[in-house]
Write an enzyme that holds these catalytic residues in place. Structure first.
Site, PDB file in Angstrom:
ATOM      1  N   TYR A 143       0.906   6.255  -4.208  1.00  0.00           N
ATOM      2  CA  TYR A 143       0.809   4.811  -4.032  1.00  0.00           C
ATOM      3  C   TYR A 143       1.422   4.108  -5.238  1.00  0.00           C
ATOM      4  O   TYR A 143       1.434   4.646  -6.351  1.00  0.00           O
ATOM      5  CB  TYR A 143      -0.655   4.363  -3.928  1.00  0.00           C
ATOM      6  CG  TYR A 143      -1.309   4.590  -2.594  1.00  0.00           C
ATOM      7  CD1 TYR A 143      -1.299   3.592  -1.615  1.00  0.00           C
ATOM      8  CD2 TYR A 143      -1.955   5.784  -2.309  1.00  0.00           C
ATOM      9  CE1 TYR A 143      -1.919   3.781  -0.388  1.00  0.00           C
ATOM     10  CE2 TYR A 143      -2.581   5.992  -1.078  1.00  0.00           C
ATOM     11  CZ  TYR A 143      -2.556   4.985  -0.130  1.00  0.00           C
ATOM     12  OH  TYR A 143      -3.161   5.183   1.084  1.00  0.00           O
TER      13      TYR A 143
ATOM     14  N   ASP B 117      -5.418  -0.370   4.469  1.00  0.00           N
ATOM     15  CA  ASP B 117      -6.244  -1.542   4.736  1.00  0.00           C
ATOM     16  C   ASP B 117      -5.393  -2.743   5.147  1.00  0.00           C
ATOM     17  O   ASP B 117      -4.162  -2.735   5.039  1.00  0.00           O
ATOM     18  CB  ASP B 117      -7.063  -1.901   3.494  1.00  0.00           C
ATOM     19  CG  ASP B 117      -8.143  -0.877   3.190  1.00  0.00           C
ATOM     20  OD1 ASP B 117      -8.563  -0.174   4.122  1.00  0.00           O
ATOM     21  OD2 ASP B 117      -8.546  -0.778   2.012  1.00  0.00           O
TER      22      ASP B 117
END
Length: 244
Positions: free
Chosen positions: A109, A51
């Site tokens: 992540y 994003d």
């Protein structure tokens, strides 16, 4: 011949990885660089989306090209041509059916929280000064292993066939003035990591209990989960394949 590109980027000035017609993206920036240097139109396929504002310490993309080229030379030229916030580490020849998105077996992540205001980390870590119960947050993180359906942490109206993910690891560690959350899975839903972190922060603030956390997951309702933490603290750190 198909090639994998191993790269990294600071996402501060990009509206995510994927091409957007009216905004800067990592994909569009790299497409232009490869097209100029290889003297033909190149459209890269990324291993996934990040994003707006999200960073990648390790990302992969692939492309096809018929004519042989000198890999170290092209890597050097690309790093000279690309802006300073994108780096190419390597270009790897792979088999013709290899796919950076569909063949990835594990993705990792990290989410970085800075507990002391640091002017040099404003776009690389989320500054959050309230005291968090890390032990309780780690207990909640371990509860993720009991589940596969994570619809409650997914962005609504997303185009996926399943909300099932297999989580391999999820834990918090404390380093001086930093808190780092690491999570690995076979796949992630849109906004999943940031909403998991936001919900775990509510656990750490004692706003919700471990039982509440389980109930949120079982509800499959995004409105029940916590807030989505800011994008600039999130890093894609590793993507794994069976053949490289």
């Amino acid at each position: 011949m198909r090639y994998f590109i191993k790269l990294a980027y600071n996402g501060t000035h990009y509206h995510g990885w994927q091409y957007q017609p009216n905004a800067a993206s990592v994909q569009a920036t790299m497409n232009k660089a490869f097209s100029v240097l290889l003297n033909t139109t190149i459209n890269l396929m990324g291993a996934g989306r990040t994003d707006t504002g999200v960073h990648a310490k390790e990302m992969y993309a692939h492309f096809d090209f018929e004519t042989p080229f000198d890999i170290p030379s092209l890597v050097h030229k690309l790093n000279s041509y690309l802006p300073k916030d994108i780096v190419i580490y390597d270009i790897i020849p792979v088999h013709d059916e290899a796919h950076t998105r569909f063949d990835a077996t594990k993705r990792t992540y990290e989410y970085h929280i800075n507990t002391f205001k640091d002017v040099f980390l404003q776009e690389q870590s989320w500054y959050f000064h309230q005291k968090l119960d890390i032990n309780l947050m780690n207990k909640a993180a371990r509860l993720l292993f009991n589940h596969n359906d994570f619809q409650c942490f997914s962005k609504v109206n997303t185009d996926v066939n399943t909300f099932d993910c297999t989580i391999f690891e999820a834990f918090w560690k404390e380093e001086k003035d930093s808190l780092i959350f690491t999570i690995s899975a076979n796949r992630f839903l849109r906004n999943m990591v940031r909403s998991i972190v936001g919900t775990l922060v509510n656990i750490g603030l004692h706003k919700i209990t471990l039982a509440d956390f389980t109930a949120i997951i079982e509800s499959k309702n995004r409105d029940k989960a916590g807030f989505s933490v800011p994008a600039h603290g999130l890093y894609l750190t590793k993507i794994e394949y069976d053949y490289i």
